[in-house]
Design an enzyme around this catalytic site. Structure first.
Site, PDB file in Angstrom:
ATOM      1  N   HIS A 224      -2.582 -10.718   3.077  1.00 19.60           N
ATOM      2  CA  HIS A 224      -3.954 -11.027   3.466  1.00 19.60           C
ATOM      3  C   HIS A 224      -4.011 -12.335   4.253  1.00 19.60           C
ATOM      4  CE1 HIS A 224      -5.606  -8.528  -0.136  1.00 19.60           C
ATOM      5  NE2 HIS A 224      -5.435  -7.784   0.936  1.00 19.60           N
TER       6      HIS A 224
ATOM      7  N   TYR B 101      -9.143  -7.927  -4.920  1.00 17.93           N
ATOM      8  CA  TYR B 101      -8.144  -7.258  -5.748  1.00 17.93           C
ATOM      9  C   TYR B 101      -8.047  -7.901  -7.127  1.00 17.93           C
ATOM     10  CZ  TYR B 101      -6.394  -4.466  -1.865  1.00 17.93           C
ATOM     11  OH  TYR B 101      -6.288  -3.562  -0.842  1.00 17.93           O
TER      12      TYR B 101
ATOM     13  N   ARG C 259       0.821  -1.203   0.000  1.00 18.68           N
ATOM     14  CA  ARG C 259       0.000   0.000   0.000  1.00 18.68           C
ATOM     15  C   ARG C 259       0.860   1.259   0.000  1.00 18.68           C
ATOM     16  NH1 ARG C 259      -2.086  -3.531   3.793  1.00 18.68           N
ATOM     17  NH2 ARG C 259      -4.165  -4.383   3.345  1.00 18.68           N
TER      18      ARG C 259
ATOM     19  N   ARG D 145      -1.766  -1.702  -6.614  1.00 19.81           N
ATOM     20  CA  ARG D 145      -1.755  -2.906  -5.764  1.00 19.81           C
ATOM     21  C   ARG D 145      -2.579  -4.022  -6.405  1.00 19.81           C
ATOM     22  NH1 ARG D 145      -1.104  -4.757  -0.365  1.00 19.81           N
ATOM     23  NH2 ARG D 145      -2.956  -5.601   0.632  1.00 19.81           N
TER      24      ARG D 145
ATOM     25  N   HIS E  14      -3.612   3.546  -5.503  1.00 20.20           N
ATOM     26  CA  HIS E  14      -3.901   2.286  -4.812  1.00 20.20           C
ATOM     27  C   HIS E  14      -4.193   1.155  -5.794  1.00 20.20           C
ATOM     28  CE1 HIS E  14      -5.135  -0.291  -1.493  1.00 20.20           C
ATOM     29  NE2 HIS E  14      -6.230  -0.595  -2.171  1.00 20.20           N
TER      30      HIS E  14
ATOM     31  N   LYS F  56      -1.749  -0.667   7.954  1.00 14.61           N
ATOM     32  CA  LYS F  56      -3.201  -0.858   8.074  1.00 14.61           C
ATOM     33  C   LYS F  56      -3.554  -2.039   8.968  1.00 14.61           C
ATOM     34  CE  LYS F  56      -7.430  -1.570   5.405  1.00 14.61           C
ATOM     35  NZ  LYS F  56      -8.032  -1.707   4.051  1.00 14.61           N
TER      36      LYS F  56
END
Length: 364
Positions: free
Chosen positions: A341, A350, A211, A320, A317, A234
């Site tokens: 993840h 994604y 990110r 990504r 973003h 995050k």
């Protein structure tokens, strides 16, 4: 003209309850419709009282019976005070804490701090979510549903409610309006921009899939023992990215990109850093994450003009997501690990192209 008085035998009846030949019925004072309650007087009285409380808006408020049973303090507001302590003790990113606090405040406004938590129904939840959607805040309604589902799950686990009234509400779907970033558009910006730090940020993003906030704080000291040791801001997830990580279509390894970041002629602790004084930013200072997004958007508009098929233009973003799809096609990198993840469903989000790219049918 005043209403006709009830006879003495029926003056003890709850309002709106009627009896004809031993059969009881309750009339809704709002729409005038009658609802049969059978011939059991005691049950009819109880149901009429509850129905009256409902139409008068008192169903969820604390009543005398709650004080007698010890449930008077089990309001939604009291539970939220208790739940906030639980959330505060968790390790969460600052943005997540702020988001939760905002959603918790909204839930209290919609459901009422004085409402008895065990009397909040699925209808109450549905009405609250509909109120948010009526304001045009579809994504906020989606986030609120998710948050309230967790709030009541925890309340159920601690015995404050017997069931989760949010669990059976309909899932709220939100159509993402932001377009995906095509590979050709990425390369157009990367090859044509004259901004050194933006090129380095883009190279790191497409090769590592991290990110923008992680790229903005990445330091040369974080790269050692043949890897970039990245603690994601995050989520707090720890991702070890080997320096030989390479996206073949881009043609550079992570190690080569780190070396490129050192060739700006500026001494800095940060991989992505200011190469010339600008405003309050000194040479060598890190680049603020929002600055990365704004500069990328400006360069994309200049070097790849498009109406994006009526969608919003992709942001930084989206690199990504592009990295995930490119590595998935390359086949030698587990993209779930790359993105950090824990849940494969997050990676699948994604991977969704949102209809912006052609899918080539593989033959043989």
């Amino acid at each position: 003209m005043s209403p006709r008085k009830r006879d003495a035998r029926k003056r003890s009846f709850p309002p709106n309850l009627y009896e004809r030949n031993g059969y009881f019925a309750w009339r809704n004072p709002i729409d005038g419709k009658e609802h049969g309650l059978g011939r059991d007087k005691r049950k009819a009285f109880l149901q009429a009282v509850e129905a009256n409380l409902h139409v008068e808006g008192l169903r969820t408020e604390t009543r005398l019976v709650d004080k007698l049973t010890g449930n008077a303090d089990r309001t939604f507001g009291k539970w939220m005070e208790r739940y906030t302590i639980y959330v505060t003790a968790r390790e969460l990113a600052d943005n997540t804490r702020r988001s939760y606090a905002s959603l918790h405040k909204l839930a209290l406004e919609l459901l009422g701090a004085d409402a008895q938590i065990d009397r909040i129904t699925t209808l109450d939840i549905a009405n609250a979510l509909e109120a948010v959607q009526a304001r045009g805040n579809q994504r906020q309604a989606q986030a609120l549903r998710s948050r309230m589902r967790e709030i009541f799950r925890k309340a159920m686990a601690e015995g404050w409610v017997a069931a989760n009234p949010v669990a059976v509400t309909d899932h709220i779907s939100v159509k993402v309006q932001r377009a995906r970033l095509p590979w050709e558009a990425f390369m157009a910006v990367y090859t044509k921009t004259g901004n050194v730090w933006l090129r380095n940020a883009m190279a790191l993003a497409i090769t590592t899939g991290q990110r923008r906030e992680d790229l903005a704080v990445a330091k040369f000291a974080d790269v050692h023992d043949d890897a970039w040791w990245c603690v994601q801001i995050k989520t707090g997830n720890r991702v070890c990215l080997p320096t030989n990580l390479r996206l073949d279509a881009f043609g550079m390894s992570l190690g080569e990109i780190v070396k490129q970041c050192r060739t700006t002629g500026v001494i800095s602790k940060h991989l992505v850093h200011q190469v010339s004084p600008r405003g309050n930013s000194t040479i060598g200072a890190p680049i603020w994450k929002d600055t990365i997004t704004r500069r990328f958007t400006d360069e994309l508009t200049e070097h790849w003009p498009s109406d994006w098929e009526g969608n919003n233009p992709p942001t930084f973003h989206e690199i990504r997501s592009l990295a995930e799809r490119m590595y998935d096609a390359q086949g030698n990198v587990k993209t779930q690990d790359l993105l950090g993840h824990k849940d494969a469903r997050s990676t699948a989000l994604y991977h969704d192209r949102r209809g912006m790219e052609w899918v080539r049918v593989q033959v043989g």
